[in-house]
Design an enzyme around this catalytic site. Sequence first.
Site, mmCIF file in Angstrom:
data_model
loop_
_atom_site.group_PDB
_atom_site.id
_atom_site.type_symbol
_atom_site.label_atom_id
_atom_site.label_comp_id
_atom_site.label_asym_id
_atom_site.label_seq_id
_atom_site.Cartn_x
_atom_site.Cartn_y
_atom_site.Cartn_z
ATOM 1 N N GLU A 184 -6.849 4.592 7.790
ATOM 2 C CA GLU A 184 -6.617 6.219 7.526
ATOM 3 C C GLU A 184 -7.802 6.791 6.807
ATOM 4 O O GLU A 184 -8.279 7.966 7.193
ATOM 5 C CB GLU A 184 -5.287 6.293 6.738
ATOM 6 C CG GLU A 184 -4.086 6.052 7.634
ATOM 7 C CD GLU A 184 -3.012 5.530 6.873
ATOM 8 O OE1 GLU A 184 -2.718 5.492 5.474
ATOM 9 O OE2 GLU A 184 -2.085 5.008 7.400
ATOM 10 N N GLY A 218 2.496 2.169 11.053
ATOM 11 C CA GLY A 218 3.460 3.544 10.629
ATOM 12 C C GLY A 218 4.153 3.694 12.135
ATOM 13 O O GLY A 218 4.709 4.793 12.099
ATOM 14 N N GLU A 246 -5.517 -4.873 10.449
ATOM 15 C CA GLU A 246 -4.721 -3.837 11.095
ATOM 16 C C GLU A 246 -4.666 -3.141 12.191
ATOM 17 O O GLU A 246 -5.505 -2.168 12.123
ATOM 18 C CB GLU A 246 -4.578 -2.759 9.673
ATOM 19 C CG GLU A 246 -4.138 -3.424 8.242
ATOM 20 C CD GLU A 246 -3.600 -2.346 7.377
ATOM 21 O OE1 GLU A 246 -2.470 -2.426 6.764
ATOM 22 O OE2 GLU A 246 -4.185 -1.384 7.160
ATOM 23 N N LYS A 268 0.172 4.116 -0.429
ATOM 24 C CA LYS A 268 -0.499 5.450 0.486
ATOM 25 C C LYS A 268 0.029 6.659 -0.592
ATOM 26 O O LYS A 268 -0.110 6.539 -1.798
ATOM 27 C CB LYS A 268 0.001 5.668 1.755
ATOM 28 C CG LYS A 268 -0.098 4.364 2.460
ATOM 29 C CD LYS A 268 0.126 4.536 4.014
ATOM 30 C CE LYS A 268 -0.227 3.127 4.581
ATOM 31 N NZ LYS A 268 -0.067 3.315 6.262
ATOM 32 N N HIS A 323 -9.466 1.383 4.879
ATOM 33 C CA HIS A 323 -8.251 1.374 5.631
ATOM 34 C C HIS A 323 -8.312 2.550 6.786
ATOM 35 O O HIS A 323 -9.247 3.306 6.622
ATOM 36 C CB HIS A 323 -7.085 2.088 4.545
ATOM 37 C CG HIS A 323 -5.837 2.096 5.271
ATOM 38 N ND1 HIS A 323 -5.276 2.971 6.061
ATOM 39 C CD2 HIS A 323 -4.643 1.229 5.205
ATOM 40 C CE1 HIS A 323 -3.992 2.714 6.536
ATOM 41 N NE2 HIS A 323 -3.756 1.542 6.029
ATOM 42 N N SER A 355 3.299 -2.329 10.463
ATOM 43 C CA SER A 355 4.739 -2.224 10.803
ATOM 44 C C SER A 355 5.262 -3.747 10.096
ATOM 45 O O SER A 355 6.022 -4.067 10.933
ATOM 46 C CB SER A 355 5.135 -1.948 11.909
ATOM 47 O OG SER A 355 4.640 -0.236 12.277
ATOM 48 N N ASN A 375 0.969 -1.225 -0.117
ATOM 49 C CA ASN A 375 0.050 0.078 -0.141
ATOM 50 C C ASN A 375 0.985 1.204 0.033
ATOM 51 O O ASN A 375 1.406 1.621 0.983
ATOM 52 C CB ASN A 375 -0.733 -0.035 1.472
ATOM 53 C CG ASN A 375 -1.642 1.388 1.433
ATOM 54 O OD1 ASN A 375 -1.860 2.235 0.477
ATOM 55 N ND2 ASN A 375 -2.431 1.579 2.468
#
Length: 254
Positions: free
Chosen positions: A100, A176, A170, A14, A98, A216, A12
């Site tokens: 985010e 991250g 996730e 991003k 996702h 991660s 991904n």
Amino acid sequence: MNKERKLIIAGNWKMNKTVAEALDLMRGLKIELNNVKEVDVVVCPPFTALCEVSKAVLDSNLRLGAQNMSEHNVGAYTGEIAAVMLKEFSVRYVILGHSERRQYQKESDALISKKAQAVHAAALKPIICVGETLAEREGGQTQKVLETQVRGSLAGLSKEQMAETIVAYEPVWAIGTGKTATTAQAQEAHAFIRGLLVKMFDETVARRVRIQYGGSVKPANARELMSQPDVDGALVGGASLEVRSFSDIIKGSI
Ligand code: PGA
């Protein structure tokens, strides 16, 4: 690695990579990964690089994914991208929900389920993300949160559609941050999600669905995570932006 389901590892990207940078990455990935057959490898560039990357994957075994899609087919939806537009670039997978997007764009489970249906209607495969925050884990809410997200985001899918859907677990606190779930935490969450799929669909469907771990993932932890019985691949953010780390994750999982 001897697995019940074929591993699927997706990068991904991003909001990273101009077209030139994307093509540079693709050149390296094709050299490193062109002989890999044991794992489904997917790259998910930003929309602006899809056209050029779609040409780069043509003569490779890499597959193309998008990072989002509209639930609508066409019309007055400024800034949105429809399934038919993704299909022009041979996109096969679409990441949905996702964390985010759940956080910054306030995407709800109800919206994600509409998008998932639009993705299937276009004969694409959704990668549907779920996961708890640190506060939710520390408050003992992990399973409750996962159940709400899984039931809500997958609502309305048929058994056939579900079997072709990928779920990505996730944990938000691992994305991250450099913190990874332990193998035991990942396996426990994946087994819980698969158990929910048995209840919502049936045993056969639940056994077919591939559940990726994300958060991660690095060359140093990928193999151990994917050796867990219910971990069927990875959704990789930061480490998918470099040829070395992404190809090491994939080669290490074979
Ligand atoms: P990360 O991102 O690997 O950089 O933690 C994973 C993701 O958000 O899909």
